[in-house]
Motif scaffolding. Structure first.
Motif, PDB file in Angstrom:
ATOM      1  N   LEU A 108       0.808  -1.222   0.000  1.00  0.00           N
ATOM      2  CA  LEU A 108       0.000   0.000   0.000  1.00  0.00           C
ATOM      3  C   LEU A 108       0.845   1.278   0.000  1.00  0.00           C
ATOM      4  N   ASN A 109       2.074   1.193   0.505  1.00  0.00           N
ATOM      5  CA  ASN A 109       2.960   2.357   0.541  1.00  0.00           C
ATOM      6  C   ASN A 109       3.780   2.508  -0.728  1.00  0.00           C
ATOM      7  N   GLY A 110       3.628   1.571  -1.647  1.00  0.00           N
ATOM      8  CA  GLY A 110       4.422   1.606  -2.869  1.00  0.00           C
ATOM      9  C   GLY A 110       5.776   0.945  -2.714  1.00  0.00           C
ATOM     10  N   ASP A 111       6.028   0.338  -1.552  1.00  0.00           N
ATOM     11  CA  ASP A 111       7.295  -0.350  -1.323  1.00  0.00           C
ATOM     12  C   ASP A 111       7.278  -1.702  -2.025  1.00  0.00           C
ATOM     13  N   ARG A 112       8.434  -2.078  -2.542  1.00  0.00           N
ATOM     14  CA  ARG A 112       8.577  -3.343  -3.272  1.00  0.00           C
ATOM     15  C   ARG A 112       8.277  -4.529  -2.352  1.00  0.00           C
ATOM     16  N   VAL A 113       7.510  -5.474  -2.887  1.00  0.00           N
ATOM     17  CA  VAL A 113       7.209  -6.727  -2.208  1.00  0.00           C
ATOM     18  C   VAL A 113       7.704  -7.840  -3.118  1.00  0.00           C
ATOM     19  N   GLU A 114       8.488  -8.734  -2.566  1.00  0.00           N
ATOM     20  CA  GLU A 114       8.947  -9.898  -3.320  1.00  0.00           C
ATOM     21  C   GLU A 114       8.555 -11.136  -2.544  1.00  0.00           C
ATOM     22  N   LEU A 115       7.778 -11.989  -3.187  1.00  0.00           N
ATOM     23  CA  LEU A 115       7.339 -13.243  -2.586  1.00  0.00           C
ATOM     24  C   LEU A 115       7.925 -14.380  -3.402  1.00  0.00           C
ATOM     25  N   GLU A 116       8.394 -15.397  -2.716  1.00  0.00           N
ATOM     26  CA  GLU A 116       8.875 -16.572  -3.418  1.00  0.00           C
ATOM     27  C   GLU A 116       8.680 -17.779  -2.539  1.00  0.00           C
ATOM     28  N   GLY A 117       8.642 -18.909  -3.182  1.00  0.00           N
ATOM     29  CA  GLY A 117       8.522 -20.126  -2.419  1.00  0.00           C
ATOM     30  C   GLY A 117       8.381 -21.328  -3.313  1.00  0.00           C
ATOM     31  N   ASP A 118       8.387 -22.460  -2.658  1.00  0.00           N
ATOM     32  CA  ASP A 118       8.170 -23.706  -3.379  1.00  0.00           C
ATOM     33  C   ASP A 118       6.931 -24.368  -2.817  1.00  0.00           C
ATOM     34  N   GLY A 119       6.571 -25.495  -3.373  1.00  0.00           N
ATOM     35  CA  GLY A 119       5.400 -26.218  -2.900  1.00  0.00           C
ATOM     36  C   GLY A 119       4.128 -25.400  -3.013  1.00  0.00           C
ATOM     37  N   LEU A 120       3.369 -25.356  -1.915  1.00  0.00           N
ATOM     38  CA  LEU A 120       2.079 -24.671  -1.921  1.00  0.00           C
ATOM     39  C   LEU A 120       2.225 -23.178  -2.215  1.00  0.00           C
ATOM     40  N   MET A 121       3.274 -22.537  -1.713  1.00  0.00           N
ATOM     41  CA  MET A 121       3.457 -21.107  -1.993  1.00  0.00           C
ATOM     42  C   MET A 121       3.683 -20.890  -3.490  1.00  0.00           C
ATOM     43  N   ALA A 122       4.500 -21.703  -4.120  1.00  0.00           N
ATOM     44  CA  ALA A 122       4.737 -21.579  -5.566  1.00  0.00           C
ATOM     45  C   ALA A 122       3.436 -21.770  -6.335  1.00  0.00           C
ATOM     46  N   GLN A 123       2.672 -22.753  -5.926  1.00  0.00           N
ATOM     47  CA  GLN A 123       1.389 -23.035  -6.579  1.00  0.00           C
ATOM     48  C   GLN A 123       0.438 -21.848  -6.405  1.00  0.00           C
ATOM     49  N   ALA A 124       0.356 -21.298  -5.195  1.00  0.00           N
ATOM     50  CA  ALA A 124      -0.541 -20.175  -4.926  1.00  0.00           C
ATOM     51  C   ALA A 124      -0.133 -18.938  -5.729  1.00  0.00           C
ATOM     52  N   LEU A 125       1.153 -18.651  -5.802  1.00  0.00           N
ATOM     53  CA  LEU A 125       1.619 -17.483  -6.557  1.00  0.00           C
ATOM     54  C   LEU A 125       1.244 -17.599  -8.030  1.00  0.00           C
ATOM     55  N   GLN A 126       1.424 -18.783  -8.599  1.00  0.00           N
ATOM     56  CA  GLN A 126       1.067 -18.992 -10.007  1.00  0.00           C
ATOM     57  C   GLN A 126      -0.440 -18.926 -10.206  1.00  0.00           C
ATOM     58  N   HIS A 127      -1.186 -19.558  -9.310  1.00  0.00           N
ATOM     59  CA  HIS A 127      -2.647 -19.634  -9.412  1.00  0.00           C
ATOM     60  C   HIS A 127      -3.267 -18.233  -9.319  1.00  0.00           C
ATOM     61  N   GLU A 128      -2.860 -17.452  -8.317  1.00  0.00           N
ATOM     62  CA  GLU A 128      -3.452 -16.126  -8.126  1.00  0.00           C
ATOM     63  C   GLU A 128      -3.044 -15.166  -9.240  1.00  0.00           C
TER      64      GLU A 128
END
Length: 163
Positions: A112-132
């Protein structure tokens, strides 16, 4: 707390590419709170804004107790060989189908502040990032099923009580 209703397969907003978020949008903070409230319900790994009827590039996630959100997300990295994983979707309730996904994913966006967000992961997190992220591009997970599985999946969906 606002747990917003989930739009179901067949709703045109789910097949539309979402517009970029403008950080000066006065309703943006409320949207983020609604996304967080909606994804916090048991059994939910992610909710895209389009799933609650808002055509903006934003999603929330809830993976292994880690709850958050990202605005204007873009996939910047995928790793490993795609593998079949059972996948479901709140917009296609009651169904899980084997879908090919990369075992690692990295998404970059902002908060919300315009600050960079970087999310990464494997398994369920990887699946969720791709799905969303797919949701924000107007693609439901069933569209990426292998052809034989997709045919059967579409038949089952059409015969469901909610369709």
């Amino acid at each position: 707390m606002t747990d917003r209703p989930i739009r179901l397969f067949g709703d045109p907003i789910l097949r539309s590419k979402s517009d970029p978020v403008k950080l000066d949008d006065p309703g943006l903070e409320g949207l983020v709170q609604d996304l967080l409230d909606t994804v916090s319900q048991p059994g939910r790994a992610g909710v895209a804004a389009c799933q609650i009827g808002v055509g903006l590039r934003a999603f929330s996630y809830n993976v292994d107790g880690d709850i958050g959100y990202v605005l204007n997300p873009e996939i910047v990295g995928l790793g490993g060989e795609p593998e079949l994983v059972d996948e479901g979707c709140l917009s296609v309730p009651g169904f899980y189908f084997p879908r090919r996904r990369y075992p690692f994913a990295r998404v970059v966006g902002v908060d919300l502040n315009g600050d960079r967000v970087e999310l990464e992961g494997d398994g369920l997190m990887a699946q969720a990032l791709q799905h969303e992220t797919d949701h924000l591009d107007g693609t439901l997970y069933v569209m990426g099923l292998d052809p034989e599985i997709k045919r059967d999946a579409m038949r089952q969906i059409r015969e469901s009580t909610w369709f």
